[in-house]
Design a protein around this motif. Structure first.
Motif, mmCIF file in Angstrom:
data_model
loop_
_atom_site.group_PDB
_atom_site.id
_atom_site.type_symbol
_atom_site.label_atom_id
_atom_site.label_comp_id
_atom_site.label_asym_id
_atom_site.label_seq_id
_atom_site.Cartn_x
_atom_site.Cartn_y
_atom_site.Cartn_z
ATOM 1 N N TYR A 1 -5.592 -3.189 -4.016
ATOM 2 C CA TYR A 1 -5.971 -3.452 -2.619
ATOM 3 C C TYR A 1 -7.479 -3.278 -2.439
ATOM 4 O O TYR A 1 -8.134 -4.107 -1.789
ATOM 5 N N TYR B 1 -2.780 0.537 -4.901
ATOM 6 C CA TYR B 1 -3.914 1.056 -4.125
ATOM 7 C C TYR B 1 -5.229 0.516 -4.673
ATOM 8 O O TYR B 1 -6.067 -0.009 -3.910
ATOM 9 N N ASN C 1 2.308 0.042 6.739
ATOM 10 C CA ASN C 1 3.152 0.199 7.921
ATOM 11 C C ASN C 1 3.660 -1.147 8.410
ATOM 12 O O ASN C 1 4.822 -1.311 8.756
ATOM 13 N N GLU C 2 2.753 -2.120 8.436
ATOM 14 C CA GLU C 2 3.089 -3.453 8.948
ATOM 15 C C GLU C 2 4.069 -4.183 8.048
ATOM 16 O O GLU C 2 4.797 -5.068 8.506
ATOM 17 N N PRO D 1 -12.069 4.888 6.329
ATOM 18 C CA PRO D 1 -11.568 3.742 7.090
ATOM 19 C C PRO D 1 -10.804 2.736 6.218
ATOM 20 O O PRO D 1 -9.831 2.127 6.678
ATOM 21 N N MET D 2 -11.230 2.574 4.956
ATOM 22 C CA MET D 2 -10.535 1.653 4.063
ATOM 23 C C MET D 2 -9.125 2.163 3.743
ATOM 24 O O MET D 2 -8.163 1.394 3.670
ATOM 25 N N HIS E 1 -10.535 -6.131 -1.526
ATOM 26 C CA HIS E 1 -11.441 -5.969 -0.390
ATOM 27 C C HIS E 1 -12.856 -5.621 -0.858
ATOM 28 O O HIS E 1 -13.615 -4.932 -0.160
ATOM 29 N N GLN F 1 -7.356 4.193 5.653
ATOM 30 C CA GLN F 1 -6.569 4.080 6.884
ATOM 31 C C GLN F 1 -6.103 2.641 7.102
ATOM 32 O O GLN F 1 -4.967 2.404 7.542
ATOM 33 N N GLN F 2 -6.958 1.698 6.764
ATOM 34 C CA GLN F 2 -6.586 0.282 6.876
ATOM 35 C C GLN F 2 -5.463 -0.055 5.903
ATOM 36 O O GLN F 2 -4.520 -0.778 6.237
ATOM 37 N N TYR F 3 -5.548 0.499 4.695
ATOM 38 C CA TYR F 3 -4.499 0.273 3.692
ATOM 39 C C TYR F 3 -3.168 0.832 4.188
ATOM 40 O O TYR F 3 -2.116 0.180 4.059
ATOM 41 N N ARG G 1 -2.260 1.272 7.302
ATOM 42 C CA ARG G 1 -1.781 0.416 8.396
ATOM 43 C C ARG G 1 -1.099 -0.833 7.837
ATOM 44 O O ARG G 1 -0.069 -1.282 8.353
ATOM 45 N N THR G 2 -1.659 -1.379 6.763
ATOM 46 C CA THR G 2 -1.078 -2.564 6.131
ATOM 47 C C THR G 2 0.325 -2.262 5.610
ATOM 48 O O THR G 2 1.247 -3.066 5.770
#
Length: 297
Positions: A37, A34, A62-63, A52-53, A41, A55-57, A59-60
């Protein structure tokens, strides 16, 4: 932003919550990834971490194929970490406060039938110390429903054969008493009095020893169980926890009440134990569908 706060947080959960070494190591891995990451960034200060950061982490992750269960655990770790940072005045706002974990599917644990358990445990311990030790391990895992971490942490002083129980230290250093059945008492007596001394090269208090006289590893317990399952012709994915699941399920199937099973398993929350009632419900539904005339297609 460095890793010092991670070390401080892990010390906190060890002292305040009594979390095990393995759990703390999982926390460390999550938190280091964490922080890495955030650094990648261009976040150089803890107070620069915003929702937002995060949430972006997520999502990453998840992908990359992380499961919902793993992400839910990660979010729980992050929430605890950031609450600690605020308490220690490293941060002024909690960026995780509105972050919600994903919904996870509740999967039923795998269990063995009583017939499969009998096949698994029906082998001679022989006259070799390792063979007797292996039988002790499997009998305790099923006969007492203990976790593999609890098994390998047992000391000689935790074994009370004359009174028929063992003293178990579980998650969060919570202690409980678990009864021993006669089979466990007999094999433990043989192991302690006849075989264990051949393994104990270091005057150890640890009950389950490897051939070097040291505490056995979780991996070795897993390998012993896997080998025995193959010998017993059990064609299921099996782990030490499978025996714990089977212990609880068989108790409930034979009339034990949920609260007693909770105590035996060392669950702090009875909702954790309730998953075993779902197994029984599924079994009842299968029987109904098989035998009730209105349920047949």
């Amino acid at each position: 932003m460095n890793y010092q706060t991670i070390d401080e947080y892990l010390d906190f959960v060890r002292l305040e919550k009594g979390l095990s070494h393995n759990t703390r190591q999982a926390y460390r891995l999550d938190l280091v990834q964490y922080i890495d990451y955030m650094k990648e960034h261009n976040i150089s200060d803890l107070n620069g971490i915003v929702p937002p950061m995060i949430q972006q982490y997520i999502r990453t992750l998840n992908e990359t194929g992380k499961s919902s269960k793993s992400i839910a655990r990660l979010i729980s770790t992050l929430k605890g970490y950031h609450q600690f940072l605020i308490r220690e005045q490293y941060m002024t706002k909690d960026p995780t406060i509105l972050i919600k974990p994903p919904k996870t599917k509740s999967s039923l644990p795998d269990v063995l039938t009583i017939e499969e358990i009998n096949r698994l445990l029906d082998f001679k311990s022989g006259d070799k110390p390792i063979d007797c030790r292996n039988k002790v391990m499997l009998e305790l895992l099923y006969g007492c429903g203990i976790r593999v971490s609890e098994l390998i942490s047992l000391n000689l002083s935790d074994i009370h054969l004359s009174m028929g129980f063992i003293h178990v230290t579980g998650k969060g250093n919570k202690e409980r008493i678990v009864p021993l059945n006669q089979t466990c008492i007999d094999i433990l007596s043989d192991y302690i009095n006849l075989f264990r001394t051949d393994l104990d090269h270091n005057n150890s208090n640890t009950l389950i020893l490897n051939y070097r006289g040291q505490m056995i590893s979780r991996q070795t317990v897993w390998k012993v169980l896997k080998t025995r399952a193959i010998e017993a012709n059990i064609n299921k994915t099996i782990s030490p926890h499978t025996l714990r699941h089977s212990f609880a399920t068989h108790l409930l199937e034979n009339g034990a009440d949920l609260r007693s099973v909770q105590e035996l398993l060392g669950h702090s929350d009875i909702s954790t134990t309730q998953i075993y009632t779902h197994i029984n419900s599924k079994q009842i539904r299968d029987i109904y569908n098989q035998y009730h005339p209105r349920a047949k297609k």
